[in-house]
Every structure is written in structure tokens, then in C-alpha cells.
Design an enzyme around this catalytic site. Structure first.
Site, mmCIF file in Angstrom:
data_model
loop_
_atom_site.group_PDB
_atom_site.id
_atom_site.type_symbol
_atom_site.label_atom_id
_atom_site.label_comp_id
_atom_site.label_asym_id
_atom_site.label_seq_id
_atom_site.Cartn_x
_atom_site.Cartn_y
_atom_site.Cartn_z
ATOM 1 N N ARG A 93 54.379 80.618 13.346
ATOM 2 C CA ARG A 93 54.293 81.154 14.710
ATOM 3 C C ARG A 93 53.913 82.625 14.819
ATOM 4 O O ARG A 93 53.519 83.077 15.883
ATOM 5 C CB ARG A 93 55.628 80.938 15.423
ATOM 6 C CG ARG A 93 55.829 79.512 15.870
ATOM 7 C CD ARG A 93 57.274 79.253 16.180
ATOM 8 N NE ARG A 93 58.073 79.361 14.970
ATOM 9 C CZ ARG A 93 59.367 79.093 14.890
ATOM 10 N NH1 ARG A 93 60.028 78.733 15.958
ATOM 11 N NH2 ARG A 93 60.001 79.188 13.749
ATOM 12 N N ASP B 45 56.608 69.625 6.889
ATOM 13 C CA ASP B 45 58.012 69.987 7.083
ATOM 14 C C ASP B 45 58.899 69.113 6.196
ATOM 15 O O ASP B 45 58.577 67.948 5.940
ATOM 16 C CB ASP B 45 58.433 69.840 8.544
ATOM 17 C CG ASP B 45 59.687 70.674 8.820
ATOM 18 O OD1 ASP B 45 59.545 71.849 9.186
ATOM 19 O OD2 ASP B 45 60.798 70.157 8.612
ATOM 20 N N ARG C 247 49.187 75.289 18.179
ATOM 21 C CA ARG C 247 50.516 74.784 18.579
ATOM 22 C C ARG C 247 50.577 74.540 20.087
ATOM 23 O O ARG C 247 51.179 73.556 20.541
ATOM 24 C CB ARG C 247 51.557 75.807 18.132
ATOM 25 C CG ARG C 247 52.990 75.392 18.275
ATOM 26 C CD ARG C 247 53.390 74.348 17.275
ATOM 27 N NE ARG C 247 54.829 74.140 17.365
ATOM 28 C CZ ARG C 247 55.414 73.226 18.119
ATOM 29 N NH1 ARG C 247 54.693 72.417 18.838
ATOM 30 N NH2 ARG C 247 56.734 73.121 18.153
ATOM 31 N N TYR D 22 70.986 67.746 7.764
ATOM 32 C CA TYR D 22 70.300 67.340 9.002
ATOM 33 C C TYR D 22 70.520 65.854 9.290
ATOM 34 O O TYR D 22 70.775 65.451 10.422
ATOM 35 C CB TYR D 22 68.798 67.622 8.905
ATOM 36 C CG TYR D 22 68.468 69.104 8.893
ATOM 37 C CD1 TYR D 22 68.527 69.857 10.055
ATOM 38 C CD2 TYR D 22 68.094 69.741 7.710
ATOM 39 C CE1 TYR D 22 68.234 71.215 10.049
ATOM 40 C CE2 TYR D 22 67.785 71.097 7.686
ATOM 41 C CZ TYR D 22 67.861 71.828 8.859
ATOM 42 O OH TYR D 22 67.578 73.167 8.845
ATOM 43 N N ARG E 184 56.541 80.320 4.966
ATOM 44 C CA ARG E 184 56.143 80.305 6.383
ATOM 45 C C ARG E 184 54.935 81.207 6.644
ATOM 46 O O ARG E 184 54.836 81.832 7.699
ATOM 47 C CB ARG E 184 57.305 80.718 7.300
ATOM 48 C CG ARG E 184 58.437 79.719 7.364
ATOM 49 C CD ARG E 184 58.079 78.503 8.208
ATOM 50 N NE ARG E 184 59.055 77.438 8.019
ATOM 51 C CZ ARG E 184 60.046 77.168 8.848
ATOM 52 N NH1 ARG E 184 60.178 77.854 9.948
ATOM 53 N NH2 ARG E 184 60.871 76.190 8.595
HETATM 54 O O1 CP3 Z 1 55.979 77.762 4.653
HETATM 55 C C1 CP3 Z 1 54.975 77.296 5.227
HETATM 56 O O2 CP3 Z 1 54.131 77.983 5.803
HETATM 57 C C2 CP3 Z 1 54.751 75.803 5.137
HETATM 58 C C3 CP3 Z 1 55.290 75.014 6.192
HETATM 59 C C4 CP3 Z 1 56.782 74.799 6.311
HETATM 60 C C5 CP3 Z 1 57.365 74.501 7.566
HETATM 61 N N1 CP3 Z 1 58.666 74.137 7.345
HETATM 62 C C6 CP3 Z 1 56.661 74.518 8.853
HETATM 63 C C7 CP3 Z 1 57.448 74.708 10.075
HETATM 64 C C8 CP3 Z 1 57.783 74.703 5.344
HETATM 65 C C9 CP3 Z 1 57.729 74.990 3.856
HETATM 66 C C10 CP3 Z 1 58.963 74.276 6.020
HETATM 67 C C11 CP3 Z 1 60.226 73.979 5.316
HETATM 68 C C12 CP3 Z 1 61.447 73.789 6.098
HETATM 69 N N2 CP3 Z 1 61.588 73.116 7.272
HETATM 70 C C13 CP3 Z 1 62.735 74.202 5.678
HETATM 71 C C14 CP3 Z 1 63.062 74.900 4.368
HETATM 72 C C15 CP3 Z 1 62.732 76.336 4.420
HETATM 73 C C16 CP3 Z 1 63.593 77.154 5.363
HETATM 74 O O3 CP3 Z 1 63.035 77.594 6.366
HETATM 75 O O4 CP3 Z 1 64.782 77.295 5.094
HETATM 76 C C17 CP3 Z 1 63.650 73.799 6.665
HETATM 77 C C18 CP3 Z 1 65.149 74.034 6.654
HETATM 78 C C19 CP3 Z 1 62.913 73.109 7.668
HETATM 79 C C20 CP3 Z 1 63.436 72.455 8.888
HETATM 80 C C21 CP3 Z 1 62.894 73.076 10.109
HETATM 81 N N3 CP3 Z 1 61.583 72.981 10.517
HETATM 82 C C22 CP3 Z 1 63.594 73.855 11.074
HETATM 83 C C23 CP3 Z 1 65.058 74.214 11.000
HETATM 84 C C24 CP3 Z 1 62.669 74.198 12.064
HETATM 85 C C25 CP3 Z 1 62.934 74.903 13.381
HETATM 86 C C26 CP3 Z 1 63.316 76.286 13.255
HETATM 87 C C27 CP3 Z 1 62.327 77.151 12.505
HETATM 88 O O5 CP3 Z 1 62.667 77.588 11.408
HETATM 89 O O6 CP3 Z 1 61.218 77.327 12.995
HETATM 90 C C28 CP3 Z 1 61.400 73.691 11.670
HETATM 91 C C29 CP3 Z 1 60.138 73.822 12.416
HETATM 92 C C30 CP3 Z 1 58.976 74.406 11.673
HETATM 93 N N4 CP3 Z 1 58.581 74.016 10.428
HETATM 94 C C31 CP3 Z 1 58.063 75.376 12.172
HETATM 95 C C32 CP3 Z 1 57.095 75.564 11.173
HETATM 96 C C33 CP3 Z 1 55.889 76.450 11.241
HETATM 97 C C34 CP3 Z 1 58.095 75.992 13.554
HETATM 98 C C35 CP3 Z 1 57.647 74.976 14.528
HETATM 99 C C36 CP3 Z 1 57.137 75.573 15.783
HETATM 100 O O7 CP3 Z 1 55.964 75.937 15.818
HETATM 101 O O8 CP3 Z 1 57.894 75.580 16.756
#
Ligand code: CP3
Length: 332
Positions: free
Chosen positions: A26, A72, A35, A147, A22
Site C-alpha cells: 500500500r 498472502d 487495489r 487465524y 511488503r
Molecule cells: O511482502 C510482500 O510484498 C509480498 C506479499 C505479502 C502479503 N502478505 C501481501 C499483503 C506477504 C509476504 C504477506 C504475508 C502475510 N500475510 C503475513 C506474514 C508477514 C507479516 O506481515 O507478519 C501475514 C501475518 C499475513 C496476513 C495478512 N494479510 C494480514 C494480517 C493482512 C491485513 C493487515 C496488513 O498487514 O495489511 C493482510 C493483507 C495484505 N497482505 C496486504 C498486502 C499487500 C494489504 C492488503 C490491502 O491492500 O489492503
């Protein structure tokens, strides 16, 4: 292991290789700006120009060793027919799973629908310096199915009911993930990280079928295609040892619950990555450096990639990350 070492370790032989899960997200004001103009997160993930720009934001700011493509894990269920919506402060929301719809998917269409991701990788690889690694990723089958099928944490009873469903979809889903991996590598990614974020919710008895075996299938596919892999079976505790011995990925990301000394002693023939708790980054500079030094000291004489035990928290101050990176770079 050698490919991953060549790519992530030897290139940066003077010091430890550094990137963060990540790292584009954010906590960065430049991400929040984009965003704010793109309220639909899924649409943002399908905008290859913006995905490329977001991927490069942390590289520009911190000069990290690796970029991870902004995307994602839930894009896979989304293009397989379960529309994904992100509702503010509620996490992801998927359309109800329909078996017929799922089984009717076609491989060619799947690839076509994910084209913007591959385009973002192509664009990013062009702009990224040659000595930097581009990491792409997939969710592991179990994590995606939690999911897709709406499986809640510790819903063991329900899992029994859903097992039939799981058995029917796990293989085709794994095949789609392999296609997505291959496409991302063909577009220019160097390494694949496999996120099994919900592995820790599985009963020990289910770990073989729902965690080791599907991760193993993906890793074996990658080995056949000479694609370096990093696995992240978050939350499985001492079962990391079984996972490592069964799956044999090139790299293994440690979660923050794992004792790093135990990990070093028990996880052999694998490049270790991460481990430090993301909440440490909310503490004083002194505490951050002390904790980082702990990880650097423990993993001093083994191949180790600096990262965290899960993603950077949104409330993290980017200046703290900057200080941490400078501190790590100063260590030998
Ligand atoms: O790591 C990085 O910078 C690359 C981008 C990346 C995102 N998601 C962007 C994202 C990666 C590698 C992921 C993987 C991901 N997505 C996982 C596995 C890693 C982990 O966190 O356990 C999972 C379970 C998800 C599913 C997911 N996507 C959830 C549960 C959420 C919402 C809650 C949260 O963690 O933010 C997302 C949204 C998401 N994916 C955001 C980002 C930057 C936030 C979105 C926003 O701006 O509101």
C-alpha cells in the site's frame, strides 16, 4: 547455507543484497491504483496477471535484488475451506473452522485451487532478470492456526482448550504447506521464506511443539528437496538462538526487537537478514541512513541480506526507500 549464499549473496558480491518485506504494497501509489480497482483482496491474489505486475512494481522502481511474489499466507486456509475476507481496517476475517471440512480436503484439489499463484510465479520468473531472486513464502503452522482457530494474542487459557484441536490439525496443515512450497518452487521460485509472525505470542513451554518443531519439519522437507529457506520467528527474543540451533534454516530474518549485536554474536552458521525497524523509514533521511549504517557496520563481515524487522508500513514515503537503497549501494 551454501545455496542461499550462492543465490542471494554471491550474485551481488560487490554489495549487500537488498529486498524488503511488503515491498509490493500500500505504500506504493502504483499498487494503490490497482487495489482501488480490485476491492476484493483475495480475488486480487487469484489474478495471476495482476499478481505478476504488482510483484514487479518495486523491482521496476528500485531495482531491488529480489522479488517476493505478491500473494498472502492466508490463501492456504482459504483454499482449505475457510473463506477469508479482508474488512477495511479490521484485518482478516476467516469462516469458522470445521474439523470435518478440513480433514476432507484432497491434495490434488488443493494444488488445483492454488494454480493462479503458481501461474503468477511462472509469469514473474519469465519477466524477471536472471540475476534476480524470486522469493515465495508460506505462513508457519502456528501463525496460520492463530487465524484459522481465532486464537488471540496471549490467550493462554484458551490455548489449553484448543490444544487438542491444534494437535489434530498441525500435521496435515504442515503437509499442505510442504506441497505449496514444492509447487511454488516447481513454478520458478528460488527461495522460500517461512513467516511465523505470531511466534512471539507463544509461552516458552509451547515453543518446542508449536514453533521449533513445525518450522523444523518444513525446513527439513526443503533441505531434502534442495530448497533454500529463510525463517522469521518474529518476537521470540533470545529464543532466536534456540530456534537457530534446532531449525537450522539457511537464513534467519531478525525482528526489530532483537539487538543486532546480540544476533551477530549468538546466531551462527546462518545467513542473517533484516532487523531495522520499519518505523525508521518514517524519520529524517539522516536518521534512516544512520540506522542503516549501524546494521551494515555490525554485519559487515558476515553474510547479510538487507531488509527490515517487519514489513514496510503503508504510510512510508517511497522516496525514503529510494534514498535508503541508494545509501546502501554506496557502502562497500
Ligand atoms: O511482502 C510482500 O510484498 C509480498 C506479499 C505479502 C502479503 N502478505 C501481501 C499483503 C506477504 C509476504 C504477506 C504475508 C502475510 N500475510 C503475513 C506474514 C508477514 C507479516 O506481515 O507478519 C501475514 C501475518 C499475513 C496476513 C495478512 N494479510 C494480514 C494480517 C493482512 C491485513 C493487515 C496488513 O498487514 O495489511 C493482510 C493483507 C495484505 N497482505 C496486504 C498486502 C499487500 C494489504 C492488503 C490491502 O491492500 O489492503
Amino acid at each position: 547455507m551454501s545455496d542461499l549464499k550462492k543465490i542471494l549473496i554471491n550474485k551481488n558480491s560487490a554489495c549487500k543484497s537488498i529486498w524488503f518485506m511488503r515491498q509490493a504494497g500500500r505504500y506504493l501509489p502504483e499498487f494503490r491504483n490497482i487495489r482501488a480497482e480490485n476491492p476484493n483482496f483475495i480475488n486480487l491474489c487469484f489474478n495471476s496477471e495482476l499478481c505478476c505486475e504488482i510483484t514487479l512494481q518495486p523491482i521496476k522502481r528500485f531495482d531491488l535484488d529480489s522479488a517476493i511474489i505478491f500473494s498472502d499466507i492466508l490463501l492456504v486456509p482459504h483454499v482449505l475451506g475457510q473463506e477469508v475476507k479482508f474488512i477495511l481496517n479490521q484485518g482478516p476475517n476467516l469462516d469458522k473452522f470445521e474439523m470435518e471440512k478440513f480433514l476432507n480436503n484432497k491434495k490434488k484439489k488443493f494444488t488445483e485451487n492454488l494454480f493462479p499463484v503458481y501461474d503468477a510465479i511462472r509469469k514473474t520468473r519469465k519477466k524477471l532478470k536472471k540475476n534476480k531472486t524470486l522469493i515465495a513464502f508460506v505462513g508457519a503452522p502456528w501463525t496460520l492456526m492463530t487465524y484459522m482457530l481465532g486464537i488471540k494474542k496471549n490467550e493462554v487459557k484458551l490455548l489449553e482448550n484448543k490444544k487438542k484441536l491444534i494437535n489434530q490439525i498441525i500435521e496435515p496443515l504442515t503437509d499442505y504447506l510442504c506441497i505449496h512450497i514444492k509447487n511454488q518452487i516447481n513454478a520458478g521460485a528460488d527461495v522460500i521464506q517461512i513467516f511465523d509472525s505470531w511466534a512471539g505470542t507463544l509461552e516458552d513451554a509451547d515453543l518446542h511443539d508449536l514453533c521449533y518443531s513445525p518450522n523444523s519439519k518444513i525446513v527439513n522437507y526443503c533441505k531434502k528437496n534442495k530448497i533454500p529457506t529463510i525463517c522469521f520467528p518474529k518476537g521470540i527474543g533470545k529464543n532466536y538462538k534456540n530456534f537457530n540451533e534446532k531449525v537450522k534454516s539457511d537464513g534467519l530474518n531478525l525482528d526489530y526487537d532483537l539487538d543486532p549485536n546480540w544476533a551477530k554474536k549468538n546466531l551462527k552458521d546462518v545467513v542473517l537478514q533484516g532487523g531495522m525497524h520499519p518505523e525508521i523509514l518514517l524519520k529524517s533521511d539522516e536518521k534512516i541512513c544512520m540506522e542503516a549504517k549501524k546494521y551494515l557496520d555490525i554485519f559487515r563481515d558476515v553474510p547479510y541480506i538487507f531488509n527490515l524487522g517487519h514489513g514496510i508500513l503503508p504510510e512510508t514515503n517511497p522516496d525514503k526507500l529510494d534514498k535508503l537503497i541508494k545509501f546502501i549501494r554506496k557502502q562497500k
